[in-house]
Scaffold this motif. Structure first.
Motif, PDB file in Angstrom:
ATOM      1  N   ALA A 679       0.812  -1.127  -0.211  1.00  0.00           N
ATOM      2  CA  ALA A 679       0.074  -0.104   0.084  1.00  0.00           C
ATOM      3  C   ALA A 679       0.774   1.319   0.077  1.00  0.00           C
ATOM      4  CB  ALA A 679      -0.962   0.031   1.037  1.00  0.00           C
ATOM      5  N   ALA A 680       1.849   1.115   0.666  1.00  0.00           N
ATOM      6  CA  ALA A 680       2.935   2.526   0.735  1.00  0.00           C
ATOM      7  C   ALA A 680       3.527   2.616  -0.527  1.00  0.00           C
ATOM      8  CB  ALA A 680       3.850   2.098   1.781  1.00  0.00           C
ATOM      9  N   ALA A 681       3.878   1.637  -1.306  1.00  0.00           N
ATOM     10  CA  ALA A 681       4.777   1.465  -2.863  1.00  0.00           C
ATOM     11  C   ALA A 681       3.482   2.220  -3.655  1.00  0.00           C
ATOM     12  CB  ALA A 681       5.054   0.431  -2.875  1.00  0.00           C
ATOM     13  N   ARG A 682       2.310   1.710  -3.625  1.00  0.00           N
ATOM     14  CA  ARG A 682       1.302   2.043  -4.304  1.00  0.00           C
ATOM     15  C   ARG A 682       0.999   3.760  -4.116  1.00  0.00           C
ATOM     16  NH1 ARG A 682      -2.155  -1.261  -3.116  1.00  0.00           N
ATOM     17  NH2 ARG A 682      -3.184  -0.290  -1.591  1.00  0.00           N
ATOM     18  N   LEU A 683       0.996   4.271  -3.048  1.00  0.00           N
ATOM     19  CA  LEU A 683       0.690   5.681  -2.872  1.00  0.00           C
ATOM     20  C   LEU A 683       2.061   6.694  -3.341  1.00  0.00           C
ATOM     21  CD1 LEU A 683      -0.744   5.423   0.644  1.00  0.00           C
ATOM     22  CD2 LEU A 683      -1.736   6.530  -1.069  1.00  0.00           C
ATOM     23  N   VAL A 684       3.340   6.045  -2.960  1.00  0.00           N
ATOM     24  CA  VAL A 684       4.138   6.721  -3.618  1.00  0.00           C
ATOM     25  C   VAL A 684       4.375   6.598  -5.054  1.00  0.00           C
ATOM     26  CG1 VAL A 684       6.905   6.759  -3.613  1.00  0.00           C
ATOM     27  CG2 VAL A 684       5.622   6.415  -1.548  1.00  0.00           C
ATOM     28  N   ARG A 685       3.956   5.634  -5.830  1.00  0.00           N
ATOM     29  CA  ARG A 685       4.053   5.661  -7.045  1.00  0.00           C
ATOM     30  C   ARG A 685       2.776   6.756  -7.741  1.00  0.00           C
ATOM     31  NH1 ARG A 685       2.725   0.360  -7.554  1.00  0.00           N
ATOM     32  NH2 ARG A 685       0.488   0.496  -7.803  1.00  0.00           N
ATOM     33  N   ASP A 686       1.870   6.831  -7.176  1.00  0.00           N
ATOM     34  CA  ASP A 686       0.754   7.830  -7.393  1.00  0.00           C
ATOM     35  C   ASP A 686       1.461   8.962  -7.422  1.00  0.00           C
ATOM     36  OD1 ASP A 686      -0.892   5.799  -8.117  1.00  0.00           O
ATOM     37  OD2 ASP A 686      -2.124   6.191  -6.149  1.00  0.00           O
ATOM     38  N   ALA A 687       2.197   9.521  -6.287  1.00  0.00           N
ATOM     39  CA  ALA A 687       3.038  10.683  -6.089  1.00  0.00           C
ATOM     40  C   ALA A 687       3.894  10.996  -7.099  1.00  0.00           C
ATOM     41  CB  ALA A 687       3.662  10.781  -4.728  1.00  0.00           C
ATOM     42  N   ALA A 688       4.598  10.081  -7.571  1.00  0.00           N
ATOM     43  CA  ALA A 688       5.644  10.006  -8.597  1.00  0.00           C
ATOM     44  C   ALA A 688       5.161  10.341  -9.810  1.00  0.00           C
ATOM     45  CB  ALA A 688       6.583   8.823  -8.459  1.00  0.00           C
TER      46      ALA A 688
END
Length: 780
Positions: A679-688
């Motif tokens: 879940a953390a990676a999914r949110l950071v991927r959206d931020a990127a």
């Protein structure tokens, strides 16, 4: 016109590729601006939109001229029109497909003025087409309005474009309405004859809005800038020109042939769109779009003028050789002037590369003596050109400052003489520039710096009193001419505080005034000024502080920088007590709550900072400020170790602020602390994805993939960082990224790839123990 439409299609395809492929390049040149927008081969997205404003109506008119859209009239009557060849319909459909591509790319530019101007130009062209066809009914008007509304909705699907439209409605010191208001003040001061064409960028800093720190060289409204620079008389001449143009269009629509009218309608719609866009931008100051605009106007006149069907009517044969000889002489003189200007411009541009585009294939610049000789030659050829004189001074300052930082002038007598030569050249150039532009503030400051630096090379740090007095007078003149400029007042204040011990009492008072102005305009960057003042006298900052409470926070930081923790704690405690007392009232502003949160952050009270930011969110007047306060509150709760409240604050910030990448990154930290790396990676991927120009998010995403044992995905992100991240991000991190790639390949048991990256590590860090040990084992 076919070439214009074809180039528009190519620009649309390339701009769409830039957005879809997330390629921040123009050919092999790396872009540094508008990374998330389509710019095509332009640097500015608004200028690409300006080209589309002309190319789209031209493409539509060409398509209509190819497609046989007139079939039959009622009761079997036929219109008499040209019989088209069999492939004409296919050509017309291809043109319409190209128009669709340009319409798509127009939305991807995210240019607000471009979208509105294109809609206005197309609406005007459609209305003129209906008037010409005598088929403008209420039903067709409603149908056309629906089509344009659908097109606007398609363009407004971009959340970034919607956010840009909403942001422009807020009048801030950086917004165009504030810029136009100050421009109208200039019109009031110079109503009849204006300030002279091209002088806006030199005079506007004296009228710059309070709190604006951006350099404006254009008014972002061609009409206002025309009135300011040419006065009401000049603006009246240009207005009469366009009145005559549109009168000619109105008359020509009723008399010209069908094919000519179709093409003229497309050209006129494009001209109208670009004129509408000129209300909010400066496309007519861009050479490519200005040239295309002039060609469009001239072609429209040629198509619709009743006397242009068979050449120039009423021509009188030339019976004397005097007229053609005079024409040749004038043409030769014009050519000489143009060639001279081009040569001077090429000499100046050969000194400084384009700062907005970075070309990795460019050869290294020539040695600075060669470049200095070039610009000196340019000055001899064109001594009255301000740009040339400024280039001489800028180059001299650039080389001189480099030598001063490296202390190269102290290595030998020859290097000292070279440094003195460049500072002397800079000083002479700025003297000339002050003569050419006496109302410009920055030349006075640059001249003061050059004189002080030249004296420092010759006499050391302790400057002669006459040099100190001359420099102080020049700095004071510059600050008086442009008192609202952040950079200028900061430069003057830094010089005054650095040489505080050399200044007499009168000049010390002036330097304190410069520092006070700089602190009031930009407290954040005033921290270094306060530290300089503390080094001379710990009590000096108290005499220079303006009334703003925010400056007191930076005073505490400056005391900390100056190794005076007791003074820093005393100032911070007093400021916190003052703000806490103010926030007890019901009418307390949100800015005080935000400042209280920052003070508590500085003192390490993360829980108290989070509570202060929460109070600021309650007091905030709009969603943007509320989002910022909630985001700060969430991060403070994270630092305090309360993940539940951090998630609540950041979720609320996401609800108010949409998809802010910082909010998504904060939520990812919450999930990371819980061990939910997916879940953390999914949110950071959206931020990127929302901030493609920020490599920090991609770096964090790679780390999360590593913690989640997804080593292949982590390596994909590391490779993209090595390929796309800028030099500032990679500085000091390249070895770390290469080591991470090698370790991940070891985890994936891909030995050859691990060996390749360890070898790259040794190229940058030959003493790296891990890489040497692995390569030794791998070789055995």
């Amino acid at each position: 016109m076919a070439v214009v439409a074809a180039v528009g299609v190519i620009e649309a395809l390339y701009g769409t590729y830039q957005v879809i492929a997330r390629s921040p390049h123009i050919y092999w040149l790396r872009k540094t601006f508008y990374l998330d927008s389509a710019t095509g081969t332009f640097v500015n997205r608004a200028h690409l939109a300006g080209y589309f404003e002309l190319a789209i109506p031209i493409g539509i008119s060409l398509a209509l001229s190819y497609i046989p859209w007139e079939r039959r009239h009622r009761r079997g009557q036929r219109h008499h029109h040209r019989v088209l060849p069999g492939h004409a319909g296919a050509v017309g459909l291809m043109l319409l497909a190209g128009v669709a591509l340009m319409l798509l790319a127009m939305g991807l530019t995210q240019s607000r003025g471009g979208v509105l101007a294109a809609l206005g130009g197309l609406a005007l062209g459609a209305a003129a087409f209906g008037v010409w066809r005598r088929a403008l009914t209420w039903r067709r008007l409603a149908l056309g309005a629906g089509v344009f509304a659908a097109l606007a909705l398609v363009w407004l699907q971009s959340p970034q474009l919607i956010r840009r439209f909403s942001g422009e409605l807020q009048v801030t010191p950086y917004s165009r309405p504030s810029l136009w208001r100050e421009t109208l003040v200039m019109v009031r001061d110079f109503p009849l004859f204006g300030i002279g064409l091209g002088n806006f960028e030199w005079l506007f800093p004296r009228y710059q809005p309070v709190g604006t720190h951006t350099y404006f060289d254009r008014a972002h409204n061609d009409y206002l800038q025309l009135v300011v620079e040419s006065g009401l008389l000049g603006a009246g001449c240009f207005a009469w020109l366009f009145v005559r143009f549109f009168m000619l269009c109105w008359r020509g629509l009723r008399t010209a042939e069908r094919d000519r009218v179709l093409l003229a309608l497309g050209l006129t719609a494009g001209v109208a769109a670009l004129l509408l866009h000129s209300l909010t931008d400066f496309n007519l100051h861009l050479p490519s779009n200005a040239l295309l605009f002039v060609i469009a106007v001239a072609a429209t006149v040629r198509l619709l003028d009743a006397g242009s069907g068979s050449g120039l009517q009423g021509r009188v044969p030339l019976r004397s050789r005097a007229v053609p000889v005079a024409g040749l002489v004038v043409s030769g003189l014009v050519a000489l002037v143009v060639m001279r200007n081009w040569w001077v411009e090429s000499l100046v541009r050969s000194i400084f590369p384009n700062s907005s585009l970075i070309n990795p294939l460019a050869r290294p610049p020539d040695p600075w003596p060669t470049r200095l000789q070039r610009v000196a030659t340019a000055r001899q050829v064109a001594p009255g050109q301000v740009e040339v004189v400024e280039a001489i001074g800028a180059f001299g300052r650039q080389v001189g400052e480099k030598n001063m930082r490296q202390r190269a002038y102290a290595e030998s007598e020859a290097r000292a003489r070279q440094t003195a030569v460049v500072w002397s050249a800079a000083a002479r150039a700025y003297v000339h520039m002050v003569e050419l532009r006496p109302s410009a503030a920055w030349p006075h400051v640059w001249l003061a710096q050059s004189l002080a630096r030249l004296a420092e090379v010759r006499h050391g740090f302790y400057l002669p009193p006459e040099v100190v007095r001359a420099a102080a007078d020049l700095f004071d003149r510059g600050v008086a001419l442009q008192p609202r400029d952040r950079g200028l007042t900061r430069v003057a204040a830094e010089w005054g505080l650095t040489h505080w011990g050399l200044l007499p009492a009168q000049d010390q008072a002036r330097a304190a005034d410069w520092a006070r102005q700089a602190l009031a305009i930009d407290p954040l960057r005033g921290r270094e000024l306060l530290r300089l003042a503390i080094l001379w006298d710990p009590a000096l900052p108290q005499r220079m502080l303006p009334a703003e409470r925010e400056v007191r926070l930076y005073l505490a930081l400056a005391y900390q920088d100056a190794q005076r923790p007791d003074d820093a704690a005393r100032v911070a405690a007093g400021l916190e007590e003052d703000l806490s007392a103010r926030l007890r009232s019901a009418a307390a502003p949100a800015a005080d709550a935000l400042l209280l949160g920052r003070v508590r952050e500085y003192r390490g009270n993360w829980r108290g900072a989070a509570e202060a930011y929460g109070r600021a969110a309650v007091l905030a007047a709009d969603d943007d400020r509320r989002t910022e306060a909630l985001k700060r509150s969430g991060y403070s709760w994270l630092n305090a170790g309360d993940n539940v409240k951090a998630q609540q604050a950041l979720t609320a910030a996401r609800r108010y602020g949409g998809r802010d990448p910082d909010v998504l990154a904060g939520l990812s930290a919450v999930y990371e602390q819980r061990g939910d790396y997916a879940a953390a990676a999914r949110l950071v991927r959206d931020a990127a994805a929302l901030a493609p120009g920020a490599p920090e998010y991609r770096y964090r995403l790679a780390r999360l993939y590593e913690r989640g044992r997804k080593y292949g995905k982590a390596n994909e992100q590391y490779k993209r960082l090595l390929d796309d991240a800028g030099a500032d991000f990679l500085k000091g991190r390249r070895v770390e990224l290469l080591l991470a790639l090698a370790r991940n390949y070891r985890q994936l048991e891909v030995g050859p790839e691990a060996r390749r990256f360890y070898e790259l590590v040794l190229q940058h860090a030959p003493d790296n123990h891990e890489a040497r040990e692995f390569l030794a084992l791998f070789g055995s």
